[in-house]
Design a protein around this motif. Structure first.
Motif, PDB file in Angstrom:
ATOM      1  N   UNK A   1      22.980 -45.589   2.551  1.00  0.00           N
ATOM      2  CA  UNK A   1      24.405 -45.618   2.206  1.00  0.00           C
ATOM      3  C   UNK A   1      25.015 -44.224   2.062  1.00  0.00           C
ATOM      4  N   UNK A   2      24.386 -43.265   1.370  1.00  0.00           N
ATOM      5  CA  UNK A   2      25.017 -41.937   1.248  1.00  0.00           C
ATOM      6  C   UNK A   2      25.269 -41.275   2.603  1.00  0.00           C
ATOM      7  N   UNK A   3      24.286 -41.344   3.511  1.00  0.00           N
ATOM      8  CA  UNK A   3      24.445 -40.728   4.840  1.00  0.00           C
ATOM      9  C   UNK A   3      25.509 -41.455   5.654  1.00  0.00           C
ATOM     10  N   UNK A   4      25.527 -42.791   5.569  1.00  0.00           N
ATOM     11  CA  UNK A   4      26.502 -43.577   6.327  1.00  0.00           C
ATOM     12  C   UNK A   4      27.922 -43.305   5.858  1.00  0.00           C
ATOM     13  N   UNK A   5      28.114 -43.255   4.557  1.00  0.00           N
ATOM     14  CA  UNK A   5      29.456 -43.017   4.007  1.00  0.00           C
ATOM     15  C   UNK A   5      29.937 -41.612   4.369  1.00  0.00           C
ATOM     16  N   UNK A   6      29.052 -40.638   4.256  1.00  0.00           N
ATOM     17  CA  UNK A   6      29.439 -39.269   4.630  1.00  0.00           C
ATOM     18  C   UNK A   6      29.817 -39.207   6.107  1.00  0.00           C
ATOM     19  N   UNK A   7      29.007 -39.815   6.970  1.00  0.00           N
ATOM     20  CA  UNK A   7      29.295 -39.807   8.413  1.00  0.00           C
ATOM     21  C   UNK A   7      30.612 -40.519   8.703  1.00  0.00           C
ATOM     22  N   UNK A   8      30.881 -41.627   8.001  1.00  0.00           N
ATOM     23  CA  UNK A   8      32.133 -42.355   8.195  1.00  0.00           C
ATOM     24  C   UNK A   8      33.332 -41.500   7.788  1.00  0.00           C
ATOM     25  N   UNK A   9      33.237 -40.844   6.646  1.00  0.00           N
ATOM     26  CA  UNK A   9      34.343 -40.003   6.158  1.00  0.00           C
ATOM     27  C   UNK A   9      34.607 -38.860   7.135  1.00  0.00           C
ATOM     28  N   UNK A  10      33.539 -38.265   7.664  1.00  0.00           N
ATOM     29  CA  UNK A  10      33.702 -37.194   8.657  1.00  0.00           C
ATOM     30  C   UNK A  10      34.342 -37.740   9.928  1.00  0.00           C
ATOM     31  N   UNK A  11      34.030 -38.988  10.287  1.00  0.00           N
ATOM     32  CA  UNK A  11      34.594 -39.605  11.487  1.00  0.00           C
ATOM     33  C   UNK A  11      36.072 -39.935  11.324  1.00  0.00           C
ATOM     34  N   UNK A  12      36.453 -40.539  10.196  1.00  0.00           N
ATOM     35  CA  UNK A  12      37.840 -40.980  10.072  1.00  0.00           C
ATOM     36  C   UNK A  12      38.804 -39.831   9.795  1.00  0.00           C
ATOM     37  N   UNK A  13      38.347 -38.787   9.108  1.00  0.00           N
ATOM     38  CA  UNK A  13      39.258 -37.674   8.813  1.00  0.00           C
ATOM     39  C   UNK A  13      40.543 -38.174   8.173  1.00  0.00           C
TER      40      UNK A  13
ATOM     41  N   UNK B   1      42.854 -52.356  10.306  1.00  0.00           N
ATOM     42  CA  UNK B   1      41.836 -53.391  10.189  1.00  0.00           C
ATOM     43  C   UNK B   1      42.457 -54.760  10.013  1.00  0.00           C
ATOM     44  N   UNK B   2      41.589 -55.739   9.919  1.00  0.00           N
ATOM     45  CA  UNK B   2      42.008 -57.116   9.620  1.00  0.00           C
ATOM     46  C   UNK B   2      41.665 -57.359   8.155  1.00  0.00           C
ATOM     47  N   UNK B   3      42.675 -57.539   7.311  1.00  0.00           N
ATOM     48  CA  UNK B   3      42.532 -57.546   5.858  1.00  0.00           C
ATOM     49  C   UNK B   3      41.876 -56.240   5.422  1.00  0.00           C
ATOM     50  N   UNK B   4      42.480 -55.153   5.886  1.00  0.00           N
ATOM     51  CA  UNK B   4      41.926 -53.801   5.743  1.00  0.00           C
ATOM     52  C   UNK B   4      41.802 -53.360   4.283  1.00  0.00           C
ATOM     53  N   UNK B   5      42.614 -53.916   3.390  1.00  0.00           N
ATOM     54  CA  UNK B   5      42.507 -53.520   1.980  1.00  0.00           C
ATOM     55  C   UNK B   5      41.107 -53.790   1.433  1.00  0.00           C
ATOM     56  N   UNK B   6      40.491 -54.876   1.892  1.00  0.00           N
ATOM     57  CA  UNK B   6      39.130 -55.187   1.456  1.00  0.00           C
ATOM     58  C   UNK B   6      38.142 -54.136   1.968  1.00  0.00           C
ATOM     59  N   UNK B   7      38.252 -53.775   3.259  1.00  0.00           N
ATOM     60  CA  UNK B   7      37.368 -52.747   3.823  1.00  0.00           C
ATOM     61  C   UNK B   7      37.516 -51.434   3.059  1.00  0.00           C
ATOM     62  N   UNK B   8      38.767 -51.063   2.786  1.00  0.00           N
ATOM     63  CA  UNK B   8      39.040 -49.812   2.065  1.00  0.00           C
ATOM     64  C   UNK B   8      38.426 -49.865   0.670  1.00  0.00           C
ATOM     65  N   UNK B   9      38.568 -50.994  -0.009  1.00  0.00           N
ATOM     66  CA  UNK B   9      38.012 -51.110  -1.367  1.00  0.00           C
ATOM     67  C   UNK B   9      36.493 -51.039  -1.349  1.00  0.00           C
ATOM     68  N   UNK B  10      35.854 -51.649  -0.349  1.00  0.00           N
ATOM     69  CA  UNK B  10      34.388 -51.557  -0.237  1.00  0.00           C
ATOM     70  C   UNK B  10      33.948 -50.111  -0.011  1.00  0.00           C
TER      71      UNK B  10
ATOM     72  N   UNK C   1      35.677 -47.452  -0.909  1.00  0.00           N
ATOM     73  CA  UNK C   1      35.955 -46.741  -2.166  1.00  0.00           C
ATOM     74  C   UNK C   1      34.844 -46.932  -3.186  1.00  0.00           C
ATOM     75  N   UNK C   2      34.311 -48.139  -3.272  1.00  0.00           N
ATOM     76  CA  UNK C   2      33.198 -48.385  -4.200  1.00  0.00           C
ATOM     77  C   UNK C   2      31.966 -47.573  -3.804  1.00  0.00           C
ATOM     78  N   UNK C   3      31.702 -47.493  -2.496  1.00  0.00           N
ATOM     79  CA  UNK C   3      30.569 -46.684  -2.028  1.00  0.00           C
ATOM     80  C   UNK C   3      30.811 -45.199  -2.320  1.00  0.00           C
ATOM     81  N   UNK C   4      32.057 -44.758  -2.158  1.00  0.00           N
ATOM     82  CA  UNK C   4      32.404 -43.363  -2.465  1.00  0.00           C
ATOM     83  C   UNK C   4      32.222 -43.065  -3.945  1.00  0.00           C
ATOM     84  N   UNK C   5      32.568 -44.012  -4.782  1.00  0.00           N
ATOM     85  CA  UNK C   5      32.409 -43.816  -6.226  1.00  0.00           C
ATOM     86  C   UNK C   5      30.947 -43.606  -6.587  1.00  0.00           C
ATOM     87  N   UNK C   6      30.054 -44.314  -5.893  1.00  0.00           N
ATOM     88  CA  UNK C   6      28.617 -44.130  -6.146  1.00  0.00           C
ATOM     89  C   UNK C   6      28.142 -42.735  -5.742  1.00  0.00           C
TER      90      UNK C   6
END
Length: 198
Positions: free
Chosen positions: A96-108, A114-123, A125-130
């Motif tokens: 999870x730490x490597x995946x989240x970092x890679x995702x953040x670097x990708x999205x900039x 998304x489809x019901x994107x608020x849920x994806x964003x909240x998920x 955000x929870x990973x980022x909080x960890x």
């Protein structure tokens, strides 16, 4: 009692500081994403896989994409679950730490779609909080909301399959976050055009 002071003064990871610095200017890049999760509770569930494509100038950029399975062994161990999909898949797996970092670097600083994107964003955000990071700063567009705005519908939500049927987006038998992200990208381009979003 003084936890809020610790949060103010805590040192964020370098990748997060770099991400935050990108919001001085507006992006013309959209990033379409789809997540698969263990459930629908962001505070208890985790992300299993992410599929994502960039959209620039009304084109889906296949070469500008991000896809990974997140090896959530701790979650499965703590909950007594064996996830064969995660263990057996040949797709690239990251913790999870490597995946989240890679995702953040990708999205900039891209606008997320998304489809019901608020849920994806909240998920996310929870990973980022960890990881002791803040919350996503990206703007987000939801294709379901775009569809309902276009047709002035307020009392119904539409599934991804329903939207694909309405806009004649071909469906495949394959089920993956990347497939879903690609369908969302095609829907986004159609809705973006109809709504006059530049």
């Amino acid at each position: 009692m003084l936890d809020w002071i610790k949060k103010i003064n805590k040192e964020h990871p370098e990748f997060w500081k770099e991400y935050v610095s990108k919001f001085d200017k507006k992006s013309k890049r959209f990033v379409v994403l789809s997540t698969e999760t263990t459930g629908l509770n962001p505070s208890k569930d985790v992300i299993l896989s992410i599929g994502s494509f960039a959209v620039i100038d009304n084109s889906i950029i296949i070469g500008d994409s991000f896809e990974t399975i997140i090896a959530q062994y701790k979650f499965f161990h703590d909950n007594g679950i064996l996830n064969e999909f995660t263990l057996e898949s040949k797709m690239k797996k990251l913790g999870e730490p490597e995946a989240v970092q890679a995702l953040i670097e990708f999205i900039g600083n891209a606008v997320l779609v998304g489809h019901h994107v608020d849920f994806d964003v909240e998920m996310i955000n929870e990973a980022l909080e960890r990881l002791d990071c803040g919350r996503l700063k990206n703007q987000a567009l939801d294709i379901d909301v775009m569809h309902r705005k276009l047709h002035d519908i307020s009392n119904k939500q539409f599934s991804l399959d329903e939207l694909c049927d309405i806009y004649k987006i071909p469906k495949t038998d394959r089920n993956s976050t990347s497939d879903d992200a690609y369908k969302i990208a095609l829907l986004f381009l159609k809705l973006k055009y109809k709504l006059g979003i530049i």
